[in-house]
Every structure is written in C-alpha cells, then in structure tokens.
Design a protein around this motif. Structure first.
Motif, short mmCIF file in Angstrom:
data_model
loop_
_atom_site.label_atom_id
_atom_site.label_comp_id
_atom_site.label_asym_id
_atom_site.label_seq_id
_atom_site.Cartn_x
_atom_site.Cartn_y
_atom_site.Cartn_z
N LYS A 95 63.36 16.86 -4.45
CA LYS A 95 63.96 18.13 -4.02
C LYS A 95 64.47 18.94 -5.21
O LYS A 95 64.29 20.16 -5.26
CB LYS A 95 65.12 17.85 -3.04
CG LYS A 95 64.63 17.59 -1.63
CD LYS A 95 65.77 17.36 -0.69
CE LYS A 95 65.23 16.87 0.66
NZ LYS A 95 66.24 16.22 1.46
N GLU A 96 65.07 18.25 -6.17
CA GLU A 96 65.58 18.95 -7.37
C GLU A 96 64.44 19.64 -8.12
O GLU A 96 64.56 20.81 -8.50
CB GLU A 96 66.23 17.93 -8.33
CG GLU A 96 67.66 17.56 -7.98
CD GLU A 96 68.19 16.42 -8.85
OE1 GLU A 96 69.15 15.78 -8.42
OE2 GLU A 96 67.61 16.18 -9.95
N LYS A 147 63.13 22.58 -6.17
CA LYS A 147 64.07 23.70 -6.22
C LYS A 147 63.92 24.44 -7.56
O LYS A 147 63.87 25.68 -7.60
CB LYS A 147 65.49 23.16 -6.09
CG LYS A 147 66.53 24.20 -5.74
CD LYS A 147 67.87 23.51 -5.52
CE LYS A 147 69.00 24.50 -5.64
NZ LYS A 147 70.31 23.84 -5.59
N GLU A 187 63.78 10.82 -3.33
CA GLU A 187 63.76 12.00 -2.44
C GLU A 187 64.61 13.11 -3.05
O GLU A 187 64.21 14.28 -3.05
CB GLU A 187 64.28 11.64 -1.04
CG GLU A 187 63.46 10.57 -0.32
CD GLU A 187 61.97 10.92 -0.24
OE1 GLU A 187 61.65 12.11 -0.12
OE2 GLU A 187 61.13 9.99 -0.35
N ARG A 188 65.77 12.75 -3.55
CA ARG A 188 66.66 13.76 -4.13
C ARG A 188 66.02 14.38 -5.38
O ARG A 188 66.06 15.59 -5.58
CB ARG A 188 68.00 13.13 -4.49
CG ARG A 188 69.10 14.18 -4.67
CD ARG A 188 70.45 13.60 -5.03
NE ARG A 188 70.42 12.92 -6.32
CZ ARG A 188 70.65 11.63 -6.48
NH1 ARG A 188 70.94 10.85 -5.46
NH2 ARG A 188 70.59 11.10 -7.68
N LYS A 189 65.38 13.54 -6.19
CA LYS A 189 64.74 14.03 -7.42
C LYS A 189 63.59 14.98 -7.07
O LYS A 189 63.41 16.02 -7.72
CB LYS A 189 64.22 12.82 -8.21
CG LYS A 189 63.94 13.06 -9.66
CD LYS A 189 65.12 13.51 -10.46
CE LYS A 189 65.64 12.51 -11.43
NZ LYS A 189 66.80 13.00 -12.19
N GLU A 228 66.23 7.07 -1.49
CA GLU A 228 66.86 8.39 -1.46
C GLU A 228 66.99 8.99 -2.87
O GLU A 228 67.09 10.21 -3.03
CB GLU A 228 68.23 8.36 -0.76
CG GLU A 228 69.30 7.51 -1.42
CD GLU A 228 69.33 6.09 -0.86
OE1 GLU A 228 68.30 5.64 -0.33
OE2 GLU A 228 70.40 5.45 -0.96
N ILE A 229 66.99 8.12 -3.89
CA ILE A 229 67.08 8.63 -5.27
C ILE A 229 65.83 9.46 -5.58
O ILE A 229 65.91 10.55 -6.15
CB ILE A 229 67.22 7.46 -6.28
CG1 ILE A 229 68.54 6.71 -6.03
CG2 ILE A 229 67.16 7.95 -7.72
CD1 ILE A 229 68.72 5.44 -6.85
#
Lengths: 275, 247
Positions: free
Chosen positions: A243-244, A247, A239-241, A236-237
C-alpha cells in the motif's frame, strides 16, 4: 524506529589495512551456533533490501554490528555522509541484525543503503564473510530480484546454489531452479565468495518488474524463507508495504500530470549536498 | 595496497619445466576453446583455480555464472596439468580481467606458474579475417623458431597488435624471463571451431603430441546452429574495414 547503539567492541580494527579502510562497530556480542546470513542490498526492484527490512520488522530484530567500508558510497554515487532531518548524520554502512525464530533457527540479517562500488565489492564482501565466520555462520543466502517483462500479482522465486543438495532444500520450499545466466553485483558475488570459503550458499531471487520498489517480489522470497526457517511471517507487513509503494506511485503520477497540464518547466533543484 | 586474490590448489604433482599454453576468451573464442578441448582430450588434471577481484562478468559487473543445473561459480583462471610428453600447463579464464588491472591480475597467475620453472610460453589467439584459413606466429626470442619454420607456419603478422590478456601475457613472459610465442588463427565467426582446430593442429605438430580432433566436428555443427539462431534474433551488418588487433 530509533535504536540506541552502544559500541561494545570491534572485531575488525584495521582502519587502513591492506585491502582498504574498514571498521566495525559491535553493539551486541552474539554467539550463534549455525546461523544463516541473509543479505538484502539494493538491486532490481529493491527486492532483497525490502525482504530483509520486512524480516527485521517482523522479528523486531536488534542491530548487532555495523561495518564501515571506504567502498560504500552515497546512493547518488558520491563519497560522503548523508544528512537526515536537516541535522542528523547518516553514515553509509553495512548493518547486521540478529534474530531467532521460535523453532530455534538463527538469522543474521544484513542490509545497507547502497551496494559497495564495483571495484571494492570483493574486498568489502570478504570482510563480511570474515565477520560471518566469527559468528559461526554456516550458510549465506543473498536475496535479490529477477526481472521479467510481464509479472502478475503472484510471483515466483528462483534459486541458484553452491550444491545440488542445497538446491533441493530450496525447491522443497517452493523455489524454482535458475538454469543458466548470471547473477550480477553483490547479490551474486557474496554467494560466489562464500562457496569458495567453506560456507553453504545460495541466491534467492524474487520475480520483479524491476522498475520501482517491488514488495510483491520481496514477498515471493520471504514465502520460501518462511517455509525453510519456520518464520511464521506476519503477512500484514507486506500488505502495508504494498500500500505504501502504491500510494507513493500514485502521488508521483499525480504530480507529473499536474506539471504536464500546467505546462510548467521543471525547475532544476538545488544541489542536495555540500562539497 | 594489496589486492584480493584466492588460489585453490587441487594437485601437488610436480611438472618440471613444462611448456605453458595460454588461451583466454577473445576473438572467435579460439584460444579458450583450444585450451578446454585439449584439457579434456588429454585428460589433463586440474592443478589450481585462481580467483581475482579483477575478473568481472562479461557485463562489466561482479557476480556469478549459473550453470544449467542451477549451481554457480565465480569467474576464475584455471590451470590444468598434462604430465605426458611434452609436460604442459594449460591456462584459461572464464572472462578477461578488467582493463585497468590486466597486468596485476595476470601477475598472480604468472607468479603461481614460476614454481614450475616453465621452459616457455605459447599464447593462443585469434584475429578476424575474411581471407583463407591460416595460422601465423610472433615470437619474443629464437625459441622454437626452427620448428616453426620447418612446419611452414607464417611469420607474417596480419595485424598490428596483440591486446588484452593475451598481449599482457606476452609482456609478462618477457618480464619473467620466459621465451614466448603467440600462435594466431584467422577467425570468421563468433565461436569459431575451425579456427580452434587449426590452432590445436599447429600446436600438436609443434610440440609433438597427438590428440583426437573428431569431436570438433560436432562442436562445429553446434556452433553453426547457435550462430544461425543469433543471426535470426539479432541481424547485424558486419562492420567493414581493417581490424588491427588480436585478442
């Protein structure tokens, strides 16, 4: 994450020694037995730096030391110190974190905001290796990007190593062998220096477009390390990166479109520094 | 302030008053190719490797060179020893030192060589030419001049300077008090095996050693094939005009 740093010692006291100005702040004394040093500095697609940053997050790794070097410049190429949040001084240093996996593997995670300047890379990275030796580091692995014109979402990682035996260890964990060419900058240099200084060493490169920060390239590198060191990495780390970054890219594109639609001239920004 | 350098010694054999033969990567790669070919064919042993912070990759950045088997090395100077007649130390490097530290970097090599009390230094170089194949020499003293004349080697330099590591080697030889000759072959291609051949032939006659040259034929074919591929990929127009230096 704001970390309080209390200096407990200094292994390198030689400010102004024969190879330049260096100083080391030690925040925690560690005694690993056969650790691996993982270097991730800014480079192609920021692959190495992102990979190490994500590993630091995964382990909630603690900072153990910080190396000051006269050869570490600001990202814009100037000598000096950064100012964050309008008031805090931000020094350009090489930072070291310590982490241990559940299977007992010990990792020293090394990162920085910039690479040492070309003419000070041998000197600075030699200091890093002196420090690594004092920590009884056995293996040095640099993480970086391997730029390709066309890349998909799933990426591969390539490896070059100081010995064929070490190459085999990496290929068993999914890396492909890099056959020929050059690995430039600190990513190549540290493993080259390590190899002639009695360390095992390898460079692990994630395939990247190389145009902007590329967490997918970093993931390719982490996937190999995950198998090798049994990290049990929390995906998930990444995945979040991803997305960041997406964005930020979307915002950048939208701003460009707005500016181009309005036909506004891009105003020259104020100088972001003082001299 | 000192600088970063690391010497790894592989052999402690004594080479008494050897002739030092130097070849760096330069025009046509003739000097470098000649040293590597001679080291292999004469079964010269590796005496030392010298690593220097002033040896960058060809891309002007620091880093490593990766081989076809996936292992790597830093750019370095390599010194080979030949204990036959005459005793020789063969010196080469993977890349040229950076321009602002050519002397500083080469000085580490020369100070290493000093322990052997060299009889003299021969620098192998190339210059770009469309004319006939030939070798000419320039010399810093009378050393070997009689032999060079007997062999009919031209002393008419076709260019006005010897540059980079080759040129600095001539200067440093003088400063270290060693007589020095530069042997320069005409070069017609990026990797010129014929230029390499005439340099080795000239040197072997000059110093009186024998060496098998037949493997150069295969190397020439390979170089020709590689050059054809390069021309197909990146067609370029040769620049007209006088080239006024040796590398």
């Amino acid at each position: 994450m704001k970390v309080e740093r209390h200096i407990v010692g200094s292994l390198i006291r030689d400010v102004g020694d024969e190879l330049g100005v260096f100083s080391l702040e030690v925040y925690r004394k560690i005694s690993p037995r056969k650790a691996t040093l993982l270097q991730g500095l800014p480079g192609l697609g920021l692959v190495g730096k992102l990979a190490v940053e994500m590993l630091i997050e995964h382990f909630s790794a603690e900072p153990v030391a910080r190396l000051y070097s006269e050869y570490m410049f600001l990202p814009d190429g100037n000598v000096g110190v950064g100012i964050s949040n309008g008031k805090e001084l931000s020094y350009i240093t090489i930072d070291f974190y310590y982490a241990a996996t559940s299977s007992g593997e010990e990792l020293i995670l090394m990162t920085a905001q910039t690479q040492p300047v070309n003419w000070g890379q041998y000197r600075t990275l030699q200091k890093v290796l002196d420090l690594a030796r004092s920590w009884r580091v056995r293996r040095v692995v640099s993480l970086g990007g391997f730029a390709m014109d066309r890349v998909g979402e799933e990426r591969e990682a390539y490896v070059a190593a100081s010995s064929k035996a070490l190459l085999r260890e990496f290929t068993k964990c999914g890396a492909k062998v890099l056959r020929g060419g050059y690995v430039t900058g600190a990513c190549g240099l540290i493993v080259g220096l390590a190899a002639i200084s009695d360390f095992e060493s390898a460079t692990l490169l994630g395939v990247t477009h190389g145009k902007y920060p590329d967490p997918r390239g970093a993931k390719a590198v982490i996937d190999v390390l995950d198998k090798m060191y049994k990290i049990d990495f929390r995906t998930e780390i990444v995945e979040r990166k991803i997305k960041e970054v997406e964005k930020t890219l979307k915002l950048t594109r939208e701003m460009k479109e707005i500016v181009s639609r309005r036909g506004e001239a891009i105003q020259r920004p104020e100088y972001p520094y003082t001299v | 302030m000192k600088y970063w350098v690391k010497t790894i010694r592989y052999s402690n054999r004594e080479y008494r008053n050897p002739i030092v033969v130097i070849g760096f990567p330069g025009i046509g790669l003739v000097g470098l190719q000649a040293i590597r070919y001679m080291a292999e064919k004469l079964n010269a042993e590796k005496v030392a490797e010298i690593y220097s912070e002033y040896l960058y990759l060809q891309s002007a950045s620091t880093g490593i060179m990766v081989g076809p088997d996936g292992t790597f090395t830093l750019p370095k100077y390599t010194i080979y020893g030949y204990s036959g007649t005459p005793s020789m130390l063969l010196v080469e490097s993977d890349t040229q030192p950076v321009v602002w530290a050519v002397y500083k970097s080469l000085d580490t090599v020369f100070s290493f060589l000093r322990q052997f009390r060299p009889k003299g230094v021969i620098v192998l170089t190339g210059y770009s030419s469309r004319g006939e194949r030939e070798v000419f020499y320039v010399a810093s003293s009378n050393w070997m001049l009689d032999k060079l004349k007997k062999l009919g080697i031209s002393s008419r330099a076709k260019v006005g300077s010897v540059i980079m590591a080759a040129g600095a080697s001539i200067v440093l030889s003088k400063l270290y008090g060693w007589p020095c000759i530069s042997l320069t072959a005409s070069v017609k291609s990026a990797v010129d095996i014929e230029g390499t051949r005439i340099l080795i032939e000239t040197l072997s006659k000059l110093l009186g050693f024998s060496i098998e040259l037949s493997d150069l034929d295969e190397m020439a074919k390979e170089a020709e094939r590689a050059e054809m591929v390069i021309k197909l990929i990146a067609p370029t127009t040769p620049r007209e005009g006088r080239v006024d230096y040796i590398l």
